[in-house]
Design a protein around this motif. Structure first.
Motif, PDB file in Angstrom:
ATOM      1  N   UNK A   1       0.862  -1.183   0.000  1.00 16.74           N
ATOM      2  CA  UNK A   1       0.000   0.000   0.000  1.00 16.74           C
ATOM      3  C   UNK A   1       0.897   1.232   0.000  1.00 16.74           C
ATOM      4  N   UNK A   2       0.570   2.199  -0.860  1.00 18.05           N
ATOM      5  CA  UNK A   2       1.310   3.469  -0.806  1.00 18.05           C
ATOM      6  C   UNK A   2       0.319   4.630  -0.764  1.00 18.05           C
ATOM      7  N   UNK A   3       0.631   5.653   0.025  1.00 19.43           N
ATOM      8  CA  UNK A   3      -0.289   6.792   0.180  1.00 19.43           C
ATOM      9  C   UNK A   3      -0.541   7.486  -1.153  1.00 19.43           C
ATOM     10  N   UNK A   4      -1.773   7.983  -1.296  1.00 14.15           N
ATOM     11  CA  UNK A   4      -2.135   8.733  -2.498  1.00 14.15           C
ATOM     12  C   UNK A   4      -2.780  10.063  -2.125  1.00 14.15           C
ATOM     13  N   UNK A   5      -2.563  10.481  -0.872  1.00 13.85           N
ATOM     14  CA  UNK A   5      -3.057  11.790  -0.433  1.00 13.85           C
ATOM     15  C   UNK A   5      -4.492  11.771   0.016  1.00 13.85           C
ATOM     16  N   UNK A   6      -4.822  12.641   0.980  1.00 15.88           N
ATOM     17  CA  UNK A   6      -6.193  12.852   1.442  1.00 15.88           C
ATOM     18  C   UNK A   6      -6.870  11.578   1.929  1.00 15.88           C
ATOM     19  N   UNK A   7      -6.188  10.769   2.693  1.00 15.80           N
ATOM     20  CA  UNK A   7      -6.781   9.565   3.240  1.00 15.80           C
ATOM     21  C   UNK A   7      -7.075   8.499   2.205  1.00 15.80           C
ATOM     22  N   UNK A   8      -6.359   8.542   1.104  1.00 20.59           N
ATOM     23  CA  UNK A   8      -6.523   7.534   0.053  1.00 20.59           C
ATOM     24  C   UNK A   8      -5.187   6.821  -0.161  1.00 20.59           C
ATOM     25  N   UNK A   9      -5.264   5.619  -0.683  1.00 18.94           N
ATOM     26  CA  UNK A   9      -4.070   4.824  -0.936  1.00 18.94           C
ATOM     27  C   UNK A   9      -4.207   4.114  -2.279  1.00 18.94           C
ATOM     28  N   UNK A  10      -3.075   3.642  -2.786  1.00 13.84           N
ATOM     29  CA  UNK A  10      -3.055   2.809  -3.993  1.00 13.84           C
ATOM     30  C   UNK A  10      -2.400   1.483  -3.656  1.00 13.84           C
ATOM     31  N   UNK A  11      -2.950   0.422  -4.211  1.00 17.36           N
ATOM     32  CA  UNK A  11      -2.358  -0.902  -4.055  1.00 17.36           C
ATOM     33  C   UNK A  11      -1.357  -1.137  -5.176  1.00 17.36           C
ATOM     34  N   UNK A  12      -0.313  -1.896  -4.857  1.00 17.93           N
ATOM     35  CA  UNK A  12       0.683  -2.275  -5.859  1.00 17.93           C
ATOM     36  C   UNK A  12       1.042  -3.740  -5.667  1.00 17.93           C
ATOM     37  N   UNK A  13       0.955  -4.515  -6.736  1.00 13.27           N
ATOM     38  CA  UNK A  13       1.339  -5.916  -6.652  1.00 13.27           C
ATOM     39  C   UNK A  13       0.217  -6.861  -7.048  1.00 13.27           C
ATOM     40  N   UNK A  14       0.492  -8.159  -6.850  1.00 15.10           N
ATOM     41  CA  UNK A  14      -0.455  -9.191  -7.281  1.00 15.10           C
ATOM     42  C   UNK A  14      -0.651 -10.225  -6.167  1.00 15.10           C
ATOM     43  N   UNK A  15      -1.726 -10.976  -6.301  1.00 14.60           N
ATOM     44  CA  UNK A  15      -1.969 -12.152  -5.476  1.00 14.60           C
ATOM     45  C   UNK A  15      -2.013 -13.377  -6.394  1.00 14.60           C
ATOM     46  N   UNK A  16      -1.499 -14.497  -5.882  1.00 20.77           N
ATOM     47  CA  UNK A  16      -1.501 -15.751  -6.645  1.00 20.77           C
ATOM     48  C   UNK A  16      -2.370 -16.787  -5.938  1.00 20.77           C
ATOM     49  N   UNK A  17      -2.678 -17.874  -6.648  1.00 23.65           N
ATOM     50  CA  UNK A  17      -3.612 -18.888  -6.130  1.00 23.65           C
ATOM     51  C   UNK A  17      -4.866 -18.199  -5.600  1.00 23.65           C
ATOM     52  N   UNK A  18      -5.333 -17.242  -6.383  1.00 31.15           N
ATOM     53  CA  UNK A  18      -6.435 -16.364  -5.984  1.00 31.15           C
ATOM     54  C   UNK A  18      -7.763 -16.995  -6.372  1.00 31.15           C
ATOM     55  N   UNK A  19      -8.335 -17.746  -5.452  1.00 32.63           N
ATOM     56  CA  UNK A  19      -9.590 -18.451  -5.714  1.00 32.63           C
ATOM     57  C   UNK A  19     -10.680 -17.496  -6.174  1.00 32.63           C
ATOM     58  N   UNK A  20     -11.289 -17.821  -7.305  1.00 35.16           N
ATOM     59  CA  UNK A  20     -12.377 -17.003  -7.837  1.00 35.16           C
ATOM     60  C   UNK A  20     -11.919 -15.748  -8.544  1.00 35.16           C
ATOM     61  N   UNK A  21     -10.652 -15.696  -8.949  1.00 32.39           N
ATOM     62  CA  UNK A  21     -10.134 -14.501  -9.628  1.00 32.39           C
ATOM     63  C   UNK A  21     -10.994 -14.170 -10.841  1.00 32.39           C
ATOM     64  N   UNK A  22     -11.505 -12.952 -10.870  1.00 36.31           N
ATOM     65  CA  UNK A  22     -12.358 -12.523 -11.974  1.00 36.31           C
ATOM     66  C   UNK A  22     -13.829 -12.831 -11.776  1.00 36.31           C
ATOM     67  N   UNK A  23     -14.182 -13.448 -10.635  1.00 34.54           N
ATOM     68  CA  UNK A  23     -15.576 -13.855 -10.419  1.00 34.54           C
ATOM     69  C   UNK A  23     -16.171 -13.361  -9.106  1.00 34.54           C
TER      70      UNK A  23
END
Length: 367
Positions: free
Chosen positions: A128-150
């Motif tokens: 997680x990296x700050x994006x200002x004003x109480x907001x953040x951006x995610x960076x990266x991936x998850x694997x073996x992600x059950x239900x990915x896309x569903x």
């Protein structure tokens, strides 16, 4: 809990468990397509299962969840994996979220939105990296992600600026372009669609931050929660025993003493595993101090029951058990993969060490 029972197939007044058992019995008659089980997930919502197990603190609710997980696992292990993850996510949000987040959860479950939990990740991991004003951006991936896309909402762990592991609830409905299931080329559990999911530059706000950093690994919930997947696996082993019995009776092979001896082993292993699973569930949901070693030992006991029953079914039924239309083939392929949980030998070793450290037979606390 009484089911909404909006379908004429599920009469008004049925409990959720009764409705799920009826659905599972129908699904267990044939093999469904090896794709994400969207229609079956919707059916579980219709009978109240998606919203019915956020709180299982009472013994009665714990028993109901054990039996629902068994029923679903016996009918469709991919569905069981999705449902178990949904229950886990809903319980985590309820346990660690604030009042507003719990109200959102309640609304989501009533609407039939499907949750999940993803922890496994390729390097360098999700951050997680700050994006200002109480907001953040995610960076990266998850694997073996059950239900990915569903799935609709996903609970993920992400490293914050201090290195803490923060639980983040991310709305992912419609984000199909971020999912990559092309590498999920497996013999079993294909319907889980457990591929990769890219979170890069996805925005989140304070409403998505669930609990304090590192709360995800709070014990005994973190380790003892594994009882849920043992219940799903147990349901599949029980289904194998039923299908093996049907074969032995229909073919007359049950008149053979060798076949009966083989079947007896399956029966005793599976029944015994069921006792361990139910006891593990009650200890875990009561947050008992001995829950973790009991659940760790239960993992191995269910695995052994599954391996012995799969081998026995293959030997007794023979070539017919390997045809694509065979329920034994489908269950065996799915179960063979689902049993491959992390560090099985270390799990049993930890459990054995706990028993060695404290003799629990004298005061009967664990039995």
């Amino acid at each position: 809990m009484t089911s909404p029972a909006r379908s004429p197939a599920h009469p008004q007044g049925w409990t959720t468990l009764e409705a799920v058992r009826a659905l599972a019995a129908d699904w267990d008659r044939t093999n469904g397509d090896e794709v994400f089980p969207a229609e079956r997930v919707a059916a579980l919502h219709e009978v109240g299962a998606l919203a019915g197990f956020v709180d299982v603190s009472s013994p009665e609710r714990t028993d109901a969840l054990v039996d629902v997980l068994r029923a679903i696992g016996g009918a469709d292990l991919s569905l069981g994996r999705v449902f178990e993850g949904h229950v886990n996510a809903a319980q985590l949000v309820s346990a660690y979220g604030d009042d507003a987040q719990r109200r959102t959860l309640e609304s989501d479950l009533e609407a039939g939105r499907v949750y999940g939990v993803w922890n496994t990740e390729p390097q360098p991991g999700l951050s997680i990296r700050p994006d200002g004003d109480g907001r953040w951006l995610l960076q990266g991936r998850k694997s073996f992600a059950t239900g990915a896309g569903h799935l609709d909402r996903i609970l993920v762990t992400a490293r914050d600026a201090t290195g803490g592991k923060q639980l983040v609830l991310v709305p992912i409905a419609g984000e199909t372009a971020r999912a990559d299931n092309s590498g999920w080329q497996v013999r079993g559990m294909r319907g889980t669609c457990s591929g990769l999911f890219d979170f890069s530059d996805m925005p989140i706000g304070a409403e998505g931050m669930i609990g304090a950093p590192d709360v995800y690994e709070t014990e005994p919930r973190f380790s003892a929660g594994a009882w849920r997947f043992t219940a799903v696996q147990l349901g599949a082993v029980e289904a194998l025993v039923r299908h093996l019995r049907d074969h032995l009776v229909a073919t007359g092979k049950g008149d053979d003493a060798v076949q009966r001896a083989r079947f007896a082993t399956c029966l005793t292993e599976t029944r015994s595993a069921g006792l361990w699973v139910r006891r593990a569930a009650h200890l875990a949901e009561a947050h008992a101090t001995e829950a973790i070693p009991f659940v760790l030992m239960t993992r191995g006991i269910v695995e052994e029951a599954g391996l012995k029953t799969m081998e026995a079914a293959a030997r007794s039924v023979g070539t017919a058990s390997f045809f694509a239309a065979s329920r034994i083939d489908r269950i065996t392929r799915d179960l063979g993969l689902y049993l491959r949980q992390p560090v099985p030998d270390q799990a049993r070793d930890r459990a054995a060490a706990a028993w060695l450290e404290e003799d629990c037979w004298g005061d009967d606390r664990w039995w």
